[in-house]
Design a protein around this motif. Structure first.
Motif, short mmCIF file in Angstrom:
data_model
loop_
_atom_site.label_atom_id
_atom_site.label_comp_id
_atom_site.label_asym_id
_atom_site.label_seq_id
_atom_site.Cartn_x
_atom_site.Cartn_y
_atom_site.Cartn_z
N LEU A 139 2.66 1.99 -3.48
CA LEU A 139 3.02 0.62 -3.84
C LEU A 139 3.56 -0.13 -2.62
CD1 LEU A 139 4.74 1.29 -7.27
CD2 LEU A 139 2.41 0.48 -6.84
N SER A 140 3.84 0.58 -1.54
CA SER A 140 4.37 -0.04 -0.33
C SER A 140 3.24 -0.52 0.56
CB SER A 140 5.23 0.96 0.44
OG SER A 140 4.41 1.88 1.13
N SER A 141 3.59 -1.17 1.65
CA SER A 141 2.59 -1.57 2.64
C SER A 141 2.70 -0.74 3.91
CB SER A 141 2.73 -3.06 2.96
OG SER A 141 4.02 -3.32 3.45
N ASP A 142 3.45 0.35 3.83
CA ASP A 142 3.65 1.24 4.98
C ASP A 142 2.37 2.01 5.27
OD1 ASP A 142 4.48 3.03 6.89
OD2 ASP A 142 6.13 3.85 5.72
N PRO A 143 1.82 1.91 6.49
CA PRO A 143 0.61 2.65 6.84
C PRO A 143 0.75 4.16 6.67
CG PRO A 143 1.06 1.00 8.50
CD PRO A 143 2.26 1.04 7.58
N LYS A 144 1.97 4.67 6.74
CA LYS A 144 2.16 6.11 6.58
C LYS A 144 1.77 6.58 5.18
CE LYS A 144 5.65 6.20 10.10
NZ LYS A 144 6.96 5.66 10.24
N SER A 167 -5.14 -1.73 19.49
CA SER A 167 -4.49 -3.02 19.72
C SER A 167 -4.02 -3.64 18.41
CB SER A 167 -5.47 -3.97 20.40
OG SER A 167 -6.61 -4.17 19.58
N HIS A 168 -4.52 -3.20 17.28
CA HIS A 168 -4.14 -3.76 15.99
C HIS A 168 -2.82 -3.20 15.47
CE1 HIS A 168 -8.16 -5.39 15.89
NE2 HIS A 168 -7.83 -6.08 14.82
N THR A 183 -1.48 -4.05 9.55
CA THR A 183 -1.37 -2.75 8.87
C THR A 183 -2.66 -2.48 8.10
OG1 THR A 183 -0.44 -3.70 6.87
CG2 THR A 183 1.12 -3.04 8.60
N CYS A 184 -2.74 -1.30 7.55
CA CYS A 184 -3.92 -0.93 6.75
C CYS A 184 -4.18 -1.95 5.65
CB CYS A 184 -3.72 0.45 6.13
SG CYS A 184 -3.27 1.75 7.28
N ILE A 185 -3.13 -2.32 4.96
CA ILE A 185 -3.25 -3.24 3.83
C ILE A 185 -3.74 -4.61 4.29
CG2 ILE A 185 -1.83 -4.58 2.24
CD1 ILE A 185 -0.43 -2.02 1.52
N GLU A 186 -3.27 -5.09 5.42
CA GLU A 186 -3.68 -6.41 5.90
C GLU A 186 -5.16 -6.46 6.28
OE1 GLU A 186 0.51 -8.02 7.70
OE2 GLU A 186 -0.57 -6.45 8.79
N ASN A 192 -10.98 -10.36 6.04
CA ASN A 192 -9.70 -10.30 6.76
C ASN A 192 -9.89 -10.44 8.26
OD1 ASN A 192 -7.99 -10.19 4.53
ND2 ASN A 192 -8.30 -7.99 4.31
N CYS A 193 -10.99 -9.95 8.80
CA CYS A 193 -11.28 -10.18 10.23
C CYS A 193 -11.37 -11.68 10.48
CB CYS A 193 -12.60 -9.53 10.64
SG CYS A 193 -12.61 -7.73 10.75
N ILE A 194 -12.13 -12.35 9.64
CA ILE A 194 -12.32 -13.80 9.79
C ILE A 194 -11.00 -14.53 9.58
CG2 ILE A 194 -13.45 -15.81 8.76
CD1 ILE A 194 -15.88 -13.88 8.27
N ARG A 195 -10.23 -14.12 8.59
CA ARG A 195 -8.94 -14.77 8.31
C ARG A 195 -8.00 -14.66 9.51
NH1 ARG A 195 -4.35 -12.60 7.09
NH2 ARG A 195 -5.27 -10.57 6.61
N CYS A 196 -7.89 -13.48 10.10
CA CYS A 196 -6.96 -13.29 11.22
C CYS A 196 -7.45 -13.93 12.51
CB CYS A 196 -6.72 -11.80 11.46
SG CYS A 196 -5.55 -11.08 10.31
#
Length: 180
Positions: free
Chosen positions: A36-41, A60-61, A66-69, A117-121
């Motif tokens: 439920l978290s956004s922690d990549p771990k 570089s990312h 993060t994974c979620i983003e 998300n690539c396009i968004r960022c």
């Protein structure tokens, strides 16, 4: 007759307690709440994601996404948790039944989310892409970027590096031990 009712009631209570205990144990053992978290771990609760985590960690990312983003819809919480639940279910079934390949492939739905998300960022780069679309990005529709091509067709090693299989990414095994 009264004795049979008591046996049924006690049996039901014991069955419910056993089921609740097994559910609580499953939540604990699978670290379910961490998803439920956004922690990549949280992504490396399953060892099959170690190579994805270790390659992202050196990319570089790491400091900007993060994974979620990258892998889930951003901005729409309902869509995010729907995708998270669907992916989580598919991953848990594949990992439990061992039906995945060493080199995990992204689904079409997930690839579309990552592309969005690539396009968004990288919206600031989009103008440059549009300006150079005829040279590099297969322009269609009055200079619009070809939506059929994914960013990683050219940018293959971003952000997960060259090699992403379980058996070939250096230092991917035991990643959790290194995080402590």
């Amino acid at each position: 007759m009264e004795k049979n009712k008591k046996i049924i009631i006690y049996g039901t209570i014991v069955s419910v307690l056993i089921a609740a205990g097994l559910f609580i144990y499953t939540v604990y053992a699978s670290q379910m709440l961490s998803y439920l978290s956004s922690d990549p771990k949280a992504c490396i609760n399953c060892h099959v994601m170690d190579s994805a985590y270790s390659t992202w960690e050196k990319s570089s990312h790491k400091n900007v996404a993060t994974c979620i983003e990258c892998h889930l819809p951003v901005g729409d919480e309902i869509a995010k948790y729907e995708a998270k639940a669907r992916d989580g279910w598919n991953h848990s079934v594949a990992f439990t039944l061992n039906t995945y390949k060493n080199n995990i492939r992204i689904s079409e739905d997930a690839a579309n989310r990552v592309q969005a998300n690539c396009i968004r960022c990288h919206t600031s780069i989009n103008e440059t892409l549009k300006a150079n679309a005829d040279k590099y990005h297969n322009a269609h529709n009055n200079g619009e970027i070809d939506n059929q091509r994914k960013c990683w067709e050219c940018h293959k090693y971003v952000p997960h590096g060259k090699v992403r299989s379980l058996t070939s990414t250096p230092y991917n095994l035991g990643i959790k031990e290194n995080l402590k």
